[in-house]
Design a protein around this motif. Structure first.
Motif: not given
Length: 196
Positions: A108-111, A127-132, A134-140, A162-165
């Motif tokens: 789930i999310c950033v896991a 996918t991972t946490y997606h919010f304007e 926010n660097p997480r998807q770039k990191q992935m 998944s992309s969020s809680p």
């Protein structure tokens, strides 16, 4: 009995872990009773986000990973030191072992970043946490994953990310369906009060 390993990093988000414990608990009492969830950590006591503490049922060093049929990982917060455990070699080795055996993995999310860091999603989708801003998807992406930014939940073979809680319950129900059946999952949802 199918066993699910709930792998907890220090700094995990308690809500994201609780959906696994609740849904699989409901299945144990009100569903087909075919699953058992075991919480496992790298430390005797774990700090959750928002100031909670958690005592996992087992320590990672005490278990035989081969006894488990699926892996579940909740996300957490960098501010709560989530990535210290979630990016550790011990943690990543567990992910690799489940993937090598083609067993279901639900993050789930950033896991999802732990899954990516392990290397098992290299060249695959997730996918991972997606919010304007926010660097997480770039990191992935930098970890070699083909990120699907416009999807809440991505399944690639045995791996669910998944992309969020907000996606947490949907992820858990997908995992329950993989381990049991669609009919059983619908019945558990119905008994929990969800309309199907």
């Amino acid at each position: 009995m199918k066993k699910i390993l709930l792998l907890l990093a220090n700094g995990f988000e308690s809500y994201e872990a609780s959906v696994f414990t609740d849904v699989f608990g409901w299945n144990l009492y009100e569903g087909d009773r075919s699953t058992e969830l075991v919480s496992v950590g790298l430390h005797p006591v774990l700090a959750c986000t928002w100031g909670y503490s958690c005592i996992p049922m087992r320590q990672l060093k005490e278990i035989d990973i081969n006894e488990f049929d699926a892996l579940a990982i909740p996300g957490g917060f960098e501010e709560a030191d989530f990535y210290e455990d979630a990016f550790s070699e011990e943690f990543l080795t567990v992910i690799r072992q489940f993937d090598q055996q083609d067993k279901p993995i639900a993050a789930i999310c950033v896991a999802g970043l732990s899954i990516a860091k392990s290397g098992v999603l290299n060249g695959r989708t997730g996918t991972t946490y997606h919010f304007e801003n926010n660097p997480r998807q770039k990191q992935m992406r930098e970890m070699g994953v083909q990120v699907k930014s416009d999807e809440r939940i991505v399944e690639d073979q045995n791996i669910i990310t998944s992309s969020s809680p907000e996606t947490a319950l949907d992820v858990v129900f997908r995992l329950l369906e993989k381990l049991t059946s669609k009919e059983n999952t619908i019945e558990v949802k119905r008994r929990m009060g969800f309309t199907c």
